[in-house]
Scaffold this motif. Structure first.
Motif, mmCIF file in Angstrom:
data_model
loop_
_atom_site.group_PDB
_atom_site.id
_atom_site.type_symbol
_atom_site.label_atom_id
_atom_site.label_comp_id
_atom_site.label_asym_id
_atom_site.label_seq_id
_atom_site.Cartn_x
_atom_site.Cartn_y
_atom_site.Cartn_z
ATOM 1 N N GLY A 152 -10.778 7.827 6.902
ATOM 2 C CA GLY A 152 -10.324 6.726 6.071
ATOM 3 C C GLY A 152 -10.610 5.365 6.662
ATOM 4 N N ALA A 153 -10.041 5.096 7.841
ATOM 5 C CA ALA A 153 -10.163 3.762 8.424
ATOM 6 C C ALA A 153 -11.590 3.412 8.801
ATOM 7 N N MET B 60 -9.463 -1.765 -0.193
ATOM 8 C CA MET B 60 -8.095 -1.262 -0.037
ATOM 9 C C MET B 60 -7.662 -0.437 -1.241
ATOM 10 N N SER C 145 0.820 -1.208 0.000
ATOM 11 C CA SER C 145 0.000 0.000 0.000
ATOM 12 C C SER C 145 0.857 1.262 0.000
ATOM 13 N N TRP D 254 -7.861 7.255 -2.146
ATOM 14 C CA TRP D 254 -8.213 8.354 -1.242
ATOM 15 C C TRP D 254 -6.969 8.916 -0.557
ATOM 16 N N ALA E 187 -4.676 3.509 8.710
ATOM 17 C CA ALA E 187 -5.870 3.058 8.003
ATOM 18 C C ALA E 187 -5.701 1.656 7.451
ATOM 19 N N ALA F 195 -13.698 2.939 5.689
ATOM 20 C CA ALA F 195 -13.356 1.662 5.065
ATOM 21 C C ALA F 195 -13.932 0.494 5.851
ATOM 22 N N LEU G 46 -9.322 2.885 -0.808
ATOM 23 C CA LEU G 46 -8.630 3.621 0.249
ATOM 24 C C LEU G 46 -7.288 4.158 -0.240
ATOM 25 N N SER G 47 -6.598 3.377 -1.066
ATOM 26 C CA SER G 47 -5.310 3.835 -1.612
ATOM 27 C C SER G 47 -5.486 5.082 -2.463
#
Length: 343
Positions: free
Chosen positions: A315-316, A188, A120, A194, A210, A319, A191-192
């Protein structure tokens, strides 16, 4: 899930002192070497050492840094070779995400987490700047080398009382290893993107907060981990603000060393006696070190703490909710992938 049991004081009475000295060693190395990314040198060795319990384990003390260096090298090479063909790079990164989640969910091994963190961070940096990709690679390697040297030395000077080597207790997911891993790989990737959009390269270490939330196998563990990250972030941000406030009145390097040592001693002691899981205080310590060094190098302390908290909440937690929603839609009740194996 990768479970890190709470340390036992009788087995390792000098655990907190050893962790405090490791925190100080990172700061001293930064002062001597002037690395490109100081927060990595401060936080990474502490994170690598925090899993050590009881007697010295050469496999853990030496193997973990070497494995992390290998993972970072491989992901850097993969991203560097494919970043000029973005579709190919993203496809390969997605496959690595899926593999990392699958390993973690099926076996509970921390090796999947290591792959996920390396993939990541290096893929996000690869989407930004080619030069930044290699800066981060070198920073991770430098931090791992500090741990590789310092951990054996600290164990020699401050040994544990027990002769028994600590053994982790991995907990694999009950079922849906493939589908669950696919869902988490998709989230994921989102999220990456973002993190790529909102975080500058200098703050990319914050992405680890995250990433770890999505590793845990069940919905309940995902939300529990998100909550613990928020608590750890609050502890880390609060302690970093105290340290930085005191430094405004006395900015001597000796004062910084003393404050970092006390912060490390306090949080490592909470890993033994605190009300939350040991991992909460471990993450709080790495957060404190990262925020302090970020603030002293390139950022204001208020901005650094605010960015960390926004990352965790925005984020976390988002997600985690998305994973839970997709699990509820596409997965049935958790069952073993091979019911006959229960016998």
């Amino acid at each position: 899930m990768y479970v890190t049991p709470r340390p036992v004081l009788a087995d390792d009475p000098l655990f907190a002192v050893r962790m405090a000295f490791m925190s100080v060693i990172g700061i001293i190395v930064i002062q001597i070497t002037h690395p490109a990314i100081p927060p990595l040198i401060a936080a990474l060795p502490v994170g690598l050492m925090a899993g050590s319990r009881k007697a010295f384990s050469p496999a853990r003390a030496i193997g973990a840094p070497i494995a992390f260096i290998a993972a970072i090298w491989l992901m850097t090479a993969l991203v560097a070779l494919t970043r000029d063909v973005p579709v190919l790079m993203l496809a390969l990164v997605f496959c690595v995400y899926f593999l990392a989640f699958y390993i973690t969910r099926r076996t509970g091994s921390p090796f999947g987490m290591l792959i996920l963190v390396a993939a990541s961070l290096m893929s996000i940096m690869g989407m930004k700047e080619r030069a930044a990709l290699f800066y981060f690679r070198d920073g991770f390697i430098e931090g791992s080398l500090v741990a590789l040297v310092a951990v054996p030395v600290l164990y020699y000077l401050l040994p544990a009382a027990s002769n028994q080597v600590h053994v982790d207790e991995p907990e694999p997911a009950w079922g849906h290893h493939g589908k669950g891993s696919l869902i988490r790989a998709v989230v994921m990737m989102l999220l990456s993107f973002w993190l790529h959009a909102i975080l500058p390269a200098s703050d990319m270490l914050l992405a680890v907060a995250a990433v770890f939330v999505l590793v845990f196998p069940t919905r309940e563990q995902v939300f529990s981990e998100a909550r613990e990250r928020v608590i750890a972030t609050a502890y880390g941000a609060g302690l970093s603000m105290v340290i930085l406030t005191i430094l405004t009145f006395s900015s001597h390097f000796e004062v910084l060393i003393g404050l970092v040592f006390l912060a490390g001693l306090f949080l490592a002691d909470r890993m033994i006696h605190g009300r939350y899981e040991a991992m909460v205080y471990q993450f709080a310590l790495t957060t404190t070190l990262a925020l302090v060094m970020s603030a002293l190098s390139t950022q204001s302390p208020g901005y650094a703490a605010f960015t960390r908290i926004v990352l965790v909440f925005g984020g976390a937690v988002a997600a985690a909710f998305l994973v839970a929603l997709l699990d509820a839609i596409f997965l049935g009740p958790e069952q073993p992938d091979n019911p006959a194996a229960l016998g």
